[in-house]
Enzyme design. Structure first.
Site, mmCIF file in Angstrom:
data_model
loop_
_atom_site.group_PDB
_atom_site.id
_atom_site.type_symbol
_atom_site.label_atom_id
_atom_site.label_comp_id
_atom_site.label_asym_id
_atom_site.label_seq_id
_atom_site.Cartn_x
_atom_site.Cartn_y
_atom_site.Cartn_z
ATOM 1 N N ASP A 5 -4.645 -5.883 -7.924
ATOM 2 C CA ASP A 5 -4.825 -5.291 -6.603
ATOM 3 C C ASP A 5 -5.142 -3.812 -6.818
ATOM 4 O O ASP A 5 -5.058 -3.296 -7.943
ATOM 5 C CB ASP A 5 -3.555 -5.475 -5.770
ATOM 6 C CG ASP A 5 -3.830 -5.443 -4.268
ATOM 7 O OD1 ASP A 5 -4.921 -4.976 -3.863
ATOM 8 O OD2 ASP A 5 -2.960 -5.872 -3.488
ATOM 9 N N HIS A 19 0.835 -1.200 0.000
ATOM 10 C CA HIS A 19 0.000 0.000 0.000
ATOM 11 C C HIS A 19 0.875 1.258 0.000
ATOM 12 O O HIS A 19 0.429 2.320 -0.424
ATOM 13 C CB HIS A 19 -0.901 0.032 1.241
ATOM 14 C CG HIS A 19 -1.991 -0.990 1.218
ATOM 15 N ND1 HIS A 19 -1.790 -2.293 1.601
ATOM 16 C CD2 HIS A 19 -3.286 -0.896 0.834
ATOM 17 C CE1 HIS A 19 -2.927 -2.964 1.488
ATOM 18 N NE2 HIS A 19 -3.848 -2.148 1.013
#
Length: 972
Positions: free
Chosen positions: A297, A223
């Site tokens: 993702d 992230h």
């Protein structure tokens, strides 16, 4: 082409790759599926096709501006898929219907719900994290979890749930996977992932294996950055890729590609694997043969966004072989760039059609060819069901892992020999843990800011339970001990027998340098209320441990290690449905409670219901008194009145009968020689216990110590201060003459017998049993029953003379006595005769809470066995639970009350079996047990407050009406 095929064959032989033999998106009615897909695809413009590649994030907790933005994405840019993020289920359902209505082609709705919809939505269900599930030996439970989550998703219009995580978490320092993984064993992770997938997909919800090719051995969070994995192909194949091959064979419908840098797969180290054709097309599709939906993702993650512009990233992802772009950051720019790429021939229409076809096949697979709006009614109830609660309990029960159990100290036995303290470590609360521990026995909370003071306070204790509690907010919260806590743990363990219960990741144990002095270790994985409650129950043997470690703790405890512990047949505290009782029907007790309080039948009370060893209802209502200052708590003590007979005297009589010290055939003169030549000498123990001995009902002894006109207590018998001659404390500042006990026995001995034979309930026999038991065992009755039964039962809130052990606020006042002691009775026995015996009577004097009463009744129900200890022989319990004078219309057993023989009598609801037994008490108490249904019922109140003239509870039959409610709630 031949060279490429040869290379694939070589890779299969070297690395064990096997192409997926079936298309997981192909439905049973594949011909109808093909017709539906072709009919849509053939009528799509290029813009519409490109729009199907996007899954845009939508929120149900944002403003109208956001809603308008999503609507524009659907209508202007033909976005074909949404992933809902934070919000509420009601609002998400409302928006879902709105957005679906705006779409030309039904939208596929995605969701990130690894441990349930609670991962994103308020007021939805939270199941355990994967690491917790990884500790479960029974994979069918994980399959059930998948089924429940699939049912929830289906109900809320979700078609693909981005779960399960199939990463093998071999790196304890992994900052983003950790608890989201099933563990470090590739076999265990794979088995759990398959079970979950089969469960969820059985409800028509696409599962999603993530994060391909494997995020488990990273020390960075994608992230925030691009994690680097420097592993060769052999290592990747043996660990990271292992579960994917198996879940593909098991029918996994979709895969999420991760943002990772893996040079052995993609030499360009700045190119994320999610954007690599070598990874997504060559490895995933061609070499591993995956035919399902491939989804990136989140493309808002730094692991991807640092590579190029948003539009360039999106195009690269499609060119790499992904089908669906998750959370694209610039849809308009991407559409423009893709159309330009088609014009430049760097992206073909065929390539576009290939992914769009798969997306449409997935939509058909998920039922979108028969799209229906979400029904809004009862949505929250459907997403939070009793069945969810039952499964949740089973998941947690089966996960709790006993890692170390020196000398079998778990579960804790021999409570009479234990003095237990609890010490809390960590930065979160252990309140639910402590509260449940206290249901089993006395546990004292020890705390101080100074370690030396803690050690000093712990000196009287021989067992210390240490709870390490860390935040349960989300799975990537810190699980580590502080240096101070590690020192405290070792110092306490050096001096005391310790049970360490870790309510966080098992990786926390890696910090503990030595386990030598820590005799017992439990891993409970999460600090949820349920995990705390169930772990406490396991410690005391309500059920046995079954869990296994999903990760290894250095070389001391291997992955898969977990000790099995015993079930001691102590109470389990659970939900009604777990005991096959209806929670909805039991809720009618609340309505009856409202009536009792409203009509002032009692100022407050406790109700407990157990079935088959499971306490499913334990509530307190109202206040201590009508002044409404102190709420009744489950821990509060009530004067049990005549329940004393079966909870104190009777177990001792049964024990004495087993030991041939008090035979049932013995006459009164045999057990008390002083009664020889009295009119009672031939009355037998059996007759007295059956209330068939022609004894008077009772004798108001206290009246003989009062002025017959004024009713004042005579100075001949009483003093306000204690002395050698006046040492029987009957109430606050009121002491009776020392030798008056002898007078009581004399009165009983000389009292006339009833002329009529037959049944007559009488207290008098229990005065005599008290004397006989104390003579036999050379100890006071209160000491005797405490040592023989209460201490080992863990009935620490059952006692005579409660003010010696508890504060006044722990004891519910009984009556405003205006006829004898002339004061509020609080902690002093209500029964006058028992008071004149010093508060310890065979027939009255006992105080307890409902939980402890239930333990004793459960011991009877289990034929004399409880907590791993046999108190009484099975045949003894059966012998006493029998009517010996039923031909004379006596319903009583030996000591026990039994169901009425005369329908007009209201001893019970009339709905219990003939095997059932119990007793009632004058102060408004009642308890009953039924071997046939497995029910234990306890009702405790101070219905005599403010005075004994308050007979509303008796007249209304409220106690037996509650009994009827319980009986009606039985589901099997």
């Amino acid at each position: 082409m031949k060279k490429k095929l040869a290379l694939i064959v070589l890779l299969i032989s070297v690395f064990g790759f096997q192409a997926q033999s079936i298309d997981p998106l192909r439905t049973k009615d594949f011909e109808a599926q093909k017709i539906w897909v072709d009919s849509i695809l053939n009528n799509m413009s290029t813009d519409e096709k490109i729009g199907q590649l996007f899954m845009v994030q939508a929120y149900s907790n944002l403003d109208k501006k956001h809603e308008d933005f999503i609507t524009e994405m659907i209508t202007k840019y033909h976005v074909g898929n949404l992933i809902f993020m934070q919000g509420t289920p009601e609002k998400q359902a409302e928006l879902n219907n709105k957005y679906q209505a705006a779409a030309k082609v039904p939208l596929m709705i995605g969701f990130d719900g690894e441990w349930g919809l609670d991962m994103r939505l308020d007021n939805t269900y939270r199941f355990p994290w994967n690491m917790t599930l990884g500790a479960i030996r029974n994979d069918s439970l994980v399959k059930q979890f998948g089924e429940h989550l699939g049912k929830h998703c289906k109900r809320l219009g979700i078609h693909v749930n981005f779960a399960p995580v199939v990463d093998i978490n071999v790196n304890p320092e992994n900052p983003i996977i950790g608890n989201r993984s099933f563990g470090e064993s590739k076999e265990n992770v794979t088995q759990k992932a398959i079970a979950f997938t089969q469960g969820m997909q059985s409800y028509g919800v696409l599962a999603n294996a993530k994060h391909f090719p494997g995020h488990g051995d990273t020390a960075a969070d994608s992230h925030h950055t691009l994690p680097f994995l420097d592993f060769d192909m052999a290592r990747l194949d043996s660990i990271e890729l292992y579960p994917y091959k198996r879940v593909f064979d098991a029918g996994m419908t979709s895969v999420m590609t991760a943002h990772l840098s893996i040079p052995s797969l993609e030499p360009n180290t700045s190119l994320p694997t999610s954007l690599s054709k070598k990874v997504v097309t060559d490895l995933l599709q061609q070499k591993m043969g995956f035919l399902g939906l491939i989804i990136t993702d989140g493309l808002n993650m730094k692991g991807a966004t640092d590579y190029a512009t948003s539009a360039e990233i999106d195009l690269a992802a499609i060119q790499a072989g992904n089908d669906l772009l998750l959370i694209p950051q610039d849809v308009p720019a991407t559409v423009k760039l893709m159309k330009n790429a088609i014009a430049l021939k760097t992206l073909s229409e065929e390539r576009l059609d290939f992914s769009v076809r798969k997306i449409l096949k997935a939509k058909y697979w998920a039922g979108l060819h028969n799209y229906k709006p979400i029904v809004l009614e009862n949505l929250r109830e459907d997403l939070n069901t009793v069945e969810d609660d039952l499964l949740h309990r089973e998941l947690v029960k089966n996960s709790i892992t006993v890692v170390k159990n020196l000398q079998g100290n778990i579960p804790i036995r021999n409570l009479e020999k234990k003095k237990i303290a609890y010490v809390e470590l960590g930065d979160d609360s252990g309140e639910s843990f402590v509260k449940m521990l206290k249901n089993y026995t006395k546990v004292d909370v020890i705390s101080d800011k100074n370690l030396d003071q803690v050690l000093k306070k712990l000196k009287p204790y021989n067992s210390v339970i240490i709870g390490f509690h860390k935040s349960n907010l989300h799975p990537w919260k810190s699980y580590k001990f502080s240096n101070k806590e590690l020192v405290w743990l070792q110092e306490i363990a050096r001096e005391k027998d310790v049970i360490l219960d870790v309510f966080t990741s098992p990786y926390s144990l890696l910090q503990v340098k030595s386990f030598t002095n820590i005799e017992n270790i439990i891993v409970s994985y999460q600090n949820s209320k349920l995990a705390q409650e169930l772990s406490a129950q396991l410690i005391f043997g309500a059920f046995g441990a079954k869990g296994k470690l999903p990760v290894s703790i250095r070389d001391e405890y291997a992955e898969g290690h977990g000790l099995i512990t015993s079930n001691l047949s102590r109470f389990e505290y659970t939900t009604p449905e777990a005991a096959k009782l209806s929670s909805k029907k039991l809720a009618l007790i609340d309505k009856m409670a409202d009536t009792i309080l409203k009509e002032k039948m009692a100022p407050g009370f406790q109700v407990l219901v157990a079935r088959n060893g499971k306490v499913v209802f334990n509530k307190s209502y109202g206040y201590h008194t009508d002044e409404k200052r102190i709420l009744v708590e489950n821990s509060d003590l009530y004067d049990l009145a005549s329940l004393t007979k079966i909870l104190a005297s009777l177990p001792l009589i049964m024990k004495a009968e087993e030991e041939h010290k008090l035979p049932l055939s013995a006459s009164l003169k045999d057990i008390l020689p002083s009664f020889t030549s009295s009119n009672k000498e031939k009355v037998t123990v059996k007759e007295i216990l059956s209330h068939f001995g022609q004894l008077k009902a009772w004798i108001p002894f206290y009246k003989d110590t009062q002025d017959s006109i004024s009713g004042k207590n005579l100075a001949t018998f009483y003093r306000k201060k204690k002395s050698n001659k006046f040492d029987i404390k009957v109430a606050e500042n009121l002491f009776l003459k020392h030798n008056y006990k002898d007078s009581i026995y004399k009165y009983i001995k000389e009292a006339d017998q009833r002329e009529r034979t037959g049944y007559k309930y009488s207290d008098l026999g229990y005065y005599l049993f008290k004397e006989a038991l104390e003579n036999q065992y050379k100890k006071p009755l209160n000491t005797l029953v405490d040592e023989e039964f209460y201490q080992s039962l863990g009935a620490d809130r059952t006692t005579y003379l409660p003010l010696k052990k508890f504060t006044r606020n722990d004891i519910v006042p009984t009556e405003k006595d205006d006829y004898y002691r002339k004061q509020l009775l609080q902690g002093y026995v209500h029964d006058m005769g028992a008071a004149m015996m010093g508060g310890v009577g065979g027939h009255a004097g006992l105080f307890a809470n409902a939980n402890d009463v239930a333990k004793i009744m459960q011991m009877y129900l289990q034929k004399g066995f409880y907590g791993g200890k046999r108190y009484l022989k099975t045949e003894t319990v059966d012998k006493f639970n029998h009517r010996y004078f039923s031909n004379e219309k006596v319903r009583r057993g030996l000591g026990f009350d039994k169901p009425q023989l005369n329908p007009r009598v209201k001893a019970t609801c009339g709905c219990v079996s003939d095997e059932s037994f119990g007793h009632s008490g004058f102060t408004g108490t009642y308890t009953w047990a039924d071997p046939q249904s497995g029910i234990v019922y306890v009702f405790l109140s101070n219905r005599v407050y403010p005075t004994m003239e308050n007979r509303g509870l008796i007249k209304s039959n409220a106690r037996t009406k509650i009994q009827q409610i319980i009986q009606d709630a039985i589901l099997d």
